[in-house]
Design an enzyme around this catalytic site. Structure first.
Site, PDB file in Angstrom:
ATOM      1  N   CYS A   1      41.382  39.194  37.708  1.00  0.00           N
ATOM      2  CA  CYS A   1      41.541  40.910  36.851  1.00  0.00           C
ATOM      3  C   CYS A   1      39.234  41.305  36.160  1.00  0.00           C
ATOM      4  O   CYS A   1      39.623  40.874  34.873  1.00  0.00           O
ATOM      5  CB  CYS A   1      42.284  41.277  36.061  1.00  0.00           C
ATOM      6  SG  CYS A   1      42.233  42.396  35.969  1.00  0.00           S
TER       7      CYS A   1
ATOM      8  N   CYS B   1      39.881  44.158  33.344  1.00  0.00           N
ATOM      9  CA  CYS B   1      40.812  43.155  31.582  1.00  0.00           C
ATOM     10  C   CYS B   1      40.977  42.091  31.959  1.00  0.00           C
ATOM     11  O   CYS B   1      40.749  40.840  31.943  1.00  0.00           O
ATOM     12  CB  CYS B   1      41.574  44.466  31.667  1.00  0.00           C
ATOM     13  SG  CYS B   1      42.902  45.288  32.413  1.00  0.00           S
ATOM     14  N   SER B   2      42.895  41.986  32.081  1.00  0.00           N
ATOM     15  CA  SER B   2      43.470  40.685  32.151  1.00  0.00           C
ATOM     16  C   SER B   2      45.060  40.924  33.006  1.00  0.00           C
ATOM     17  O   SER B   2      45.919  40.482  31.879  1.00  0.00           O
ATOM     18  CB  SER B   2      43.281  40.299  30.300  1.00  0.00           C
ATOM     19  OG  SER B   2      44.465  41.431  29.600  1.00  0.00           O
ATOM     20  N   CYS B   3      44.890  41.863  33.137  1.00  0.00           N
ATOM     21  CA  CYS B   3      45.945  41.874  34.488  1.00  0.00           C
ATOM     22  C   CYS B   3      46.950  40.568  35.083  1.00  0.00           C
ATOM     23  O   CYS B   3      45.871  40.408  35.879  1.00  0.00           O
ATOM     24  CB  CYS B   3      45.747  42.817  35.320  1.00  0.00           C
ATOM     25  SG  CYS B   3      45.399  44.420  35.005  1.00  0.00           S
TER      26      CYS B   3
END
Lengths: 212, 222
Positions: free
Chosen positions: A111, A114-116
């Site tokens: 991702c 962000c941090s999906c």
């Protein structure tokens, strides 16, 4: 805010509370005093994601796909429903996509924005997955990233990087290791690492399992 | 926005330096646990969307965003959301003390411990049951529009202006770029494949590709 120390894993817990720790405590006490959070709910959230939800869930999904061709077909066709049938559902796994590694294609998930990450099957993401080095390099230098994880992929094999820019969540179905014919689902699940389901490593071989 | 969060393709950020999987804890300090849980719990007040919370983290000085650890960015985002949504005032945040009594209506919405499991199991699906014709079909060549909004966007900088091929239509999903700013609008969401050489030039492998999810507004016919 700019002076707060980095909260790295080498943080020394014997030191007095840092500015950051004090800032978090102050925020929590404000929210509790204002009746905006229930501290017991905070504890329940932490317990759930620290102890109950993690990559062993995903390993079960993968091991079942390796042994049950009907389940595998369902998993690739309607992954959210197939994964839900094993009890793994909810936040950050509402819309699942499973991508299969083959001798011709290696899949890897990132991702960049962000941090999906698919929480119901993998739990919360590791620090490296959320960090700037991985997020910046996975799309431009996937082979270099894989080498850093000790994963060699032949030049002839396609590497496909899945950038999680929407609420679709990606889970890699790694290749079943050689020499595992006749293994039970439970034994196979032990070969399935978190990193193999992100796609930065391959599943463990039987020999590697013996070493751990 | 062209912020510090939009990292794809950036150089110089160092090695990945992954902790060994078998020994990495979920949290590395107690304050991380509390920030994680407060962020999830505060969302129950319904004052912002997941896209709004991402955008709050992005709206930092890019140097701060990159230098801070992950949960420091969550903390900065949560503080911003709480003040902007008027759940707390800037003064209360600075003091760590409420300025007035508990708002009973507000307290009704608080996530209780016995609701954590059902709330997390339910999640927040973004698929919308809206009859909307897709603008693109699998197999279509598409061009990623050259947009540079100062607000939230999920079209990453490295894909803008590039050509790709639609591989799948995921259906109508909440459009993140608008959801971050309070408007719930559905658009078709597509999985679009880009050749690595289209994105990065001929130094990239001719075999490799990147798949990116993009909505109708991000794309135009090639």
């Amino acid at each position: 805010m700019n002076d707060t120390p980095r909260a790295d894993h080498d943080h020394d817990h014997t030191e007095p509370p840092s500015d950051l720790e004090l800032r978090v405590k102050s925020l929590e006490s404000l929210l509790v005093d204002k009746g905006l959070v229930d501290p017991e709910a905070l504890d329940a959230l932490i317990d759930r994601y620290e102890h109950k939800v993690g990559p062993r869930n995903g390993a079960q999904v993968v091991a079942k796909a390796w042994t049950d061709p009907e389940f595998k077909a369902w998993l690739l066709e309607d992954p959210t429903a197939a994964i839900e049938s094993l009890g793994f559902t909810g936040r950050q796994g509402e819309h699942m996509v499973v991508v299969e590694n083959t001798p011709e294609r290696h899949n890897m998930v990132v991702c960049t924005l962000c941090s999906c990450y698919p929480w119901p099957t993998l739990g919360l993401p590791p620090v490296w997955y959320k960090s700037a080095p991985y997020r910046s390099r996975a799309v431009i230098d996937p082979r270099g990233v894989l080498r850093e994880f000790g994963t060699e992929v032949s030049e002839e094999v396609e590497i496909r990087v899945w950038d999680s820019t929407s609420e679709m969540r990606y889970l890699v179905l790694p290749e079943r290791p050689a020499g595992t014919e006749g293994w039970s689902e439970a034994d196979l699940a032990r070969l399935v690492t978190r990193n193999s389901m992100i796609g930065v490593e391959k599943a463990k071989s039987p020999a590697e399992l013996d070493q751990t | 926005m062209n912020g510090g969060h939009d990292l794809g393709g950036m150089h110089g950020l160092g090695p990945i330096d992954a902790e060994p999987e078998a020994s990495e804890p979920v949290f590395h300090a107690d304050w991380e646990r509390r920030v994680f849980a407060m962020t999830l719990a505060c969302a129950s007040h319904g004052r912002w969307t997941i896209d709004g919370s991402r955008h709050a983290r992005e709206r930092q000085n890019p140097a701060d965003y990159i230098r801070h650890s992950y949960f420091e960015n969550w903390l900065a985002g949560l503080e911003k959301l709480l003040v902007e949504s008027e759940l707390v005032t800037a003064e209360e945040l600075a003091q760590g003390q409420p300025a007035g009594p508990v708002d009973a209506a507000q307290a009704e919405r608080v996530l209780k411990a016995d609701k954590v499991e059902p709330a997390m199991t339910k999640g927040g699906p973004t698929l919308m049951d809206v009859p909307l014709e897709p603008r693109f079909r699998p197999g279509d060549r598409v061009h990623v529009r050259n947009i540079n909004p100062t607000g939230h966007t999920r079209s990453p900088r490295y894909a803008r202006g590039k050509f790709g091929t639609v591989e799948v239509d995921h259906g109508v999903h909440v459009f993140a770029d608008k959801s971050a700013h309070g408007t719930r609008e559905g658009q078709h969401l597509y999985g679009v494949r880009f050749a690595a050489q289209e994105l990065w030039g001929t130094d990239a492998s001719a075999h490799d590709s990147v798949r990116i999810d993009l909505w109708d507004d991000h794309l135009e016919p090639a």
